[in-house]
Design an enzyme around this catalytic site. Structure first.
Site, PDB file in Angstrom:
ATOM      1  N   ARG A   1       0.802  -1.220   0.000  1.00 37.05           N
ATOM      2  CA  ARG A   1       0.000   0.000   0.000  1.00 37.05           C
ATOM      3  C   ARG A   1       0.839   1.277   0.000  1.00 37.05           C
ATOM      4  NH1 ARG A   1      -2.440  -4.099   2.522  1.00 37.05           N
ATOM      5  NH2 ARG A   1      -1.625  -3.541   4.561  1.00 37.05           N
TER       6      ARG A   1
ATOM      7  N   GLU B   1       2.787  -7.250  13.509  1.00 37.72           N
ATOM      8  CA  GLU B   1       1.787  -7.580  14.514  1.00 37.72           C
ATOM      9  C   GLU B   1       1.198  -8.974  14.364  1.00 37.72           C
ATOM     10  OE1 GLU B   1      -0.212  -4.964  11.387  1.00 37.72           O
ATOM     11  OE2 GLU B   1       1.704  -5.075  12.397  1.00 37.72           O
TER      12      GLU B   1
END
Length: 184
Positions: free
Chosen positions: A69, A106
């Site tokens: 992105r 994460e």
């Protein structure tokens, strides 16, 4: 620093166009989907414009976008401020010689790669991604750029997940974000 604290009226439009997808890509993750932002030309343009307004005239010669992105937001920012765009890619996506940096994110482990010679010592770099969560990806990007002698001026993200404290992992490097997502 964060744009949302400045209360620019464009920020509300940007924030409302980001869809939250629960339990993606795995259980417990509240995925911030920017594809819905991209479907709105005004919100997408406002996003790019806010970054360009911040970085124009700052002598940034490199905009490094993190796959995938960061590839959406980085190139239009680079063009508008007169900088080159350098893609930071997942392993085995770039032909030729690369340097690599592993990191923990994460929900797993990953690695970023950059072409050898894409960035020269002394160049001033901006790192761009859509989101900062734990900060692992941004740290890996900064490490790659600094290993070749670049000065990382700042990191820029559309979204910050402040409860994951990624900003704290940046070792004092400035971070500019447009919106925060706070889980209620």
């Amino acid at each position: 620093m964060s744009a949302f604290k400045d209360q620019d009226p464009r920020l509300h439009g940007i924030k409302t166009k980001i869809r939250v997808v629960p339990n993606f890509p795995k259980s417990g993750i509240m995925f911030q989907d920017i594809t819905t932002l991209l479907l709105d030309p005004k919100a997408f343009k406002d996003t790019i414009d806010l970054f360009v307004e911040r970085y124009k005239g700052k002598n940034i010669s490199v905009v490094a976008g993190i796959e995938a992105r960061g590839f959406i937001f980085g190139p239009p920012i680079a063009l508008a401020i007169g900088a080159k765009f350098v893609p930071l890619r997942k392993p085995k996506k770039l032909p030729g010689k690369v340097i690599s940096q592993e990191y923990i994110l994460e929900y797993g482990r990953d690695c970023l790669e950059m072409h050898v010679g894409a960035v020269e010592p002394g160049e001033r770099a901006l790192v761009v991604d859509d989101l900062i969560a734990t900060g692992g990806t941004l740290c890996a990007a900064m490490n790659l750029l600094e290993r070749v002698g670049a000065e990382v001026v700042e990191c820029a993200c559309v979204i910050e997940l402040p409860e994951l404290k990624g900003r704290e992992r940046l070792n004092g490097k400035p971070l500019y974000v447009l919106v925060e997502y706070i889980e209620i």
